[in-house]
Scaffold this motif. Structure first.
Motif, PDB file in Angstrom:
ATOM      1  N   ARG A 189      35.502  40.506  35.915  1.00  0.00           N
ATOM      2  CA  ARG A 189      36.537  41.264  36.622  1.00  0.00           C
ATOM      3  C   ARG A 189      35.937  42.569  37.074  1.00  0.00           C
ATOM      4  O   ARG A 189      35.311  43.298  36.297  1.00  0.00           O
ATOM      5  CB  ARG A 189      37.733  41.549  35.719  1.00  0.00           C
ATOM      6  N   VAL A 190      36.078  42.875  38.341  1.00  0.00           N
ATOM      7  CA  VAL A 190      35.633  44.149  38.900  1.00  0.00           C
ATOM      8  C   VAL A 190      36.805  44.709  39.697  1.00  0.00           C
ATOM      9  O   VAL A 190      37.156  44.172  40.747  1.00  0.00           O
ATOM     10  CB  VAL A 190      34.400  43.983  39.807  1.00  0.00           C
ATOM     11  N   GLY A 191      37.426  45.744  39.154  1.00  0.00           N
ATOM     12  CA  GLY A 191      38.581  46.337  39.829  1.00  0.00           C
ATOM     13  C   GLY A 191      39.697  45.328  39.972  1.00  0.00           C
ATOM     14  O   GLY A 191      40.146  44.740  38.995  1.00  0.00           O
ATOM     15  N   ASN A 192      40.116  45.076  41.209  1.00  0.00           N
ATOM     16  CA  ASN A 192      41.218  44.145  41.440  1.00  0.00           C
ATOM     17  C   ASN A 192      40.723  42.755  41.871  1.00  0.00           C
ATOM     18  O   ASN A 192      41.480  41.968  42.423  1.00  0.00           O
ATOM     19  CB  ASN A 192      42.189  44.708  42.480  1.00  0.00           C
ATOM     20  N   ILE A 193      39.452  42.454  41.581  1.00  0.00           N
ATOM     21  CA  ILE A 193      38.885  41.148  41.908  1.00  0.00           C
ATOM     22  C   ILE A 193      38.542  40.410  40.622  1.00  0.00           C
ATOM     23  O   ILE A 193      37.813  40.924  39.773  1.00  0.00           O
ATOM     24  CB  ILE A 193      37.629  41.283  42.784  1.00  0.00           C
ATOM     25  N   LEU A 194      39.091  39.209  40.480  1.00  0.00           N
ATOM     26  CA  LEU A 194      38.775  38.345  39.357  1.00  0.00           C
ATOM     27  C   LEU A 194      37.806  37.275  39.837  1.00  0.00           C
ATOM     28  O   LEU A 194      38.127  36.505  40.753  1.00  0.00           O
ATOM     29  CB  LEU A 194      40.026  37.662  38.816  1.00  0.00           C
ATOM     30  N   LYS A 195      36.616  37.249  39.260  1.00  0.00           N
ATOM     31  CA  LYS A 195      35.667  36.184  39.568  1.00  0.00           C
ATOM     32  C   LYS A 195      35.952  35.062  38.584  1.00  0.00           C
ATOM     33  O   LYS A 195      35.933  35.277  37.370  1.00  0.00           O
ATOM     34  CB  LYS A 195      34.231  36.683  39.433  1.00  0.00           C
ATOM     35  N   VAL A 196      36.238  33.878  39.104  1.00  0.00           N
ATOM     36  CA  VAL A 196      36.657  32.755  38.267  1.00  0.00           C
ATOM     37  C   VAL A 196      35.827  31.520  38.614  1.00  0.00           C
ATOM     38  O   VAL A 196      35.084  31.509  39.602  1.00  0.00           O
ATOM     39  CB  VAL A 196      38.162  32.453  38.462  1.00  0.00           C
ATOM     40  N   GLY A 197      35.988  30.485  37.802  1.00  0.00           N
ATOM     41  CA  GLY A 197      35.337  29.217  38.103  1.00  0.00           C
ATOM     42  C   GLY A 197      35.819  28.682  39.439  1.00  0.00           C
ATOM     43  O   GLY A 197      36.820  29.144  39.992  1.00  0.00           O
ATOM     44  N   LYS A 198      35.105  27.711  39.945  1.00  0.00           N
ATOM     45  CA  LYS A 198      35.423  27.180  41.271  1.00  0.00           C
ATOM     46  C   LYS A 198      36.840  26.600  41.331  1.00  0.00           C
ATOM     47  O   LYS A 198      37.248  25.844  40.472  1.00  0.00           O
ATOM     48  CB  LYS A 198      34.421  26.109  41.662  1.00  0.00           C
ATOM     49  N   ILE A 199      37.565  26.998  42.358  1.00  0.00           N
ATOM     50  CA  ILE A 199      38.915  26.504  42.636  1.00  0.00           C
ATOM     51  C   ILE A 199      38.867  25.803  43.986  1.00  0.00           C
ATOM     52  O   ILE A 199      38.240  26.297  44.924  1.00  0.00           O
ATOM     53  CB  ILE A 199      39.938  27.661  42.694  1.00  0.00           C
ATOM     54  N   ASP A 200      39.518  24.665  44.095  1.00  0.00           N
ATOM     55  CA  ASP A 200      39.568  23.944  45.358  1.00  0.00           C
ATOM     56  C   ASP A 200      40.601  24.605  46.264  1.00  0.00           C
ATOM     57  O   ASP A 200      41.681  24.060  46.524  1.00  0.00           O
ATOM     58  CB  ASP A 200      39.905  22.475  45.121  1.00  0.00           C
ATOM     59  N   ALA A 201      40.264  25.801  46.702  1.00  0.00           N
ATOM     60  CA  ALA A 201      41.158  26.572  47.570  1.00  0.00           C
ATOM     61  C   ALA A 201      40.330  27.646  48.269  1.00  0.00           C
ATOM     62  O   ALA A 201      39.381  28.172  47.695  1.00  0.00           O
ATOM     63  CB  ALA A 201      42.258  27.230  46.753  1.00  0.00           C
ATOM     64  N   ASN A 202      40.677  27.950  49.493  1.00  0.00           N
ATOM     65  CA  ASN A 202      40.038  29.040  50.214  1.00  0.00           C
ATOM     66  C   ASN A 202      41.066  29.653  51.158  1.00  0.00           C
ATOM     67  O   ASN A 202      41.739  28.939  51.891  1.00  0.00           O
ATOM     68  CB  ASN A 202      38.817  28.561  51.002  1.00  0.00           C
ATOM     69  N   ASP A 203      41.191  30.951  51.079  1.00  0.00           N
ATOM     70  CA  ASP A 203      42.182  31.690  51.861  1.00  0.00           C
ATOM     71  C   ASP A 203      43.609  31.274  51.518  1.00  0.00           C
ATOM     72  O   ASP A 203      44.517  31.423  52.331  1.00  0.00           O
ATOM     73  CB  ASP A 203      41.944  31.541  53.375  1.00  0.00           C
ATOM     74  N   ASP A 204      43.794  30.725  50.318  1.00  0.00           N
ATOM     75  CA  ASP A 204      45.141  30.367  49.865  1.00  0.00           C
ATOM     76  C   ASP A 204      45.806  31.585  49.246  1.00  0.00           C
ATOM     77  O   ASP A 204      45.158  32.366  48.546  1.00  0.00           O
ATOM     78  CB  ASP A 204      45.102  29.240  48.832  1.00  0.00           C
ATOM     79  N   SER A 205      47.080  31.740  49.480  1.00  0.00           N
ATOM     80  CA  SER A 205      47.846  32.837  48.898  1.00  0.00           C
ATOM     81  C   SER A 205      48.043  32.609  47.410  1.00  0.00           C
ATOM     82  O   SER A 205      48.364  31.505  46.980  1.00  0.00           O
ATOM     83  CB  SER A 205      49.213  32.939  49.574  1.00  0.00           C
ATOM     84  N   VAL A 206      47.852  33.665  46.634  1.00  0.00           N
ATOM     85  CA  VAL A 206      48.079  33.622  45.191  1.00  0.00           C
ATOM     86  C   VAL A 206      49.493  34.121  44.933  1.00  0.00           C
ATOM     87  O   VAL A 206      49.885  35.184  45.405  1.00  0.00           O
ATOM     88  CB  VAL A 206      47.056  34.495  44.440  1.00  0.00           C
ATOM     89  N   ILE A 207      50.248  33.336  44.166  1.00  0.00           N
ATOM     90  CA  ILE A 207      51.620  33.701  43.857  1.00  0.00           C
ATOM     91  C   ILE A 207      51.720  34.353  42.492  1.00  0.00           C
ATOM     92  O   ILE A 207      52.480  35.293  42.292  1.00  0.00           O
ATOM     93  CB  ILE A 207      52.534  32.457  43.942  1.00  0.00           C
ATOM     94  N   ASP A 208      50.896  33.895  41.542  1.00  0.00           N
ATOM     95  CA  ASP A 208      50.911  34.475  40.199  1.00  0.00           C
ATOM     96  C   ASP A 208      49.619  34.125  39.471  1.00  0.00           C
ATOM     97  O   ASP A 208      48.976  33.122  39.778  1.00  0.00           O
ATOM     98  CB  ASP A 208      52.100  33.961  39.404  1.00  0.00           C
TER      99      ASP A 208
END
Length: 96
Positions: free
Chosen positions: A72-91
Motif C-alpha cells: 500500500r502506498v498512499g491511496n493505492i493498494l497493490k494487489v494480486g492479479k484481478i481479471d479487471a481493468n478500468d473497472d469501477s471499485v464499489i467497496d
C-alpha cells in the motif's frame, strides 16, 4: 432492478499485479484498512473487492473478487492479479 452506486476507486492492471486506486474523497476507506492491518504484514491479508462486472452477458452488475494485498502506498493498494481493468471499485473490505 438496477442500482446506481458511486464508485470509490478504479482498478488498473500493473504487470503481473493490479492496483486499486481509491479516490481521495474516500481516503477514510484506506485509513480504516490500514488501522485494521496494524503492524501485520500486508501480504498475509486478503481483500474482498466489489467492482463492476465487465461481462455484459451476466445479469449481475457487480463482481466480488478475493485477492491478496501486496503493498500500500498512499491511496493505492497493490494487489494480486484481478481479471479487471478500468473497472469501477464499489467497496474494499479485509477478508477476515
Amino acid at each position: 432492478m438496477r442500482i446506481n452506486l458511486e464508485p470509490v476507486g478504479i482498478i488498473k492492471k500493473a504487470g503481473k499485479c493490479s492496483e486499486v486506486l481509491i479516490y481521495s474523497e474516500f481516503e477514510q476507506l484506506i485509513k480504516n484498512i490500514a488501522t485494521r492491518l496494524g503492524n501485520s504484514d500486508p501480504a498475509e491479508q486478503s481483500l474482498l473487492i466489489v467492482h463492476r462486472n465487465k461481462d455484459n452477458k451476466d445479469i449481475h452488475q457487480v463482481q466480488v473478487t478475493k485477492t491478496n494485498i501486496i503493498d500500500r502506498v498512499g491511496n493505492i493498494l497493490k494487489v494480486g492479479k484481478i481479471d479487471a481493468n478500468d473497472d469501477s471499485v464499489i467497496d474494499v473490505r479485509l477478508n477476515e
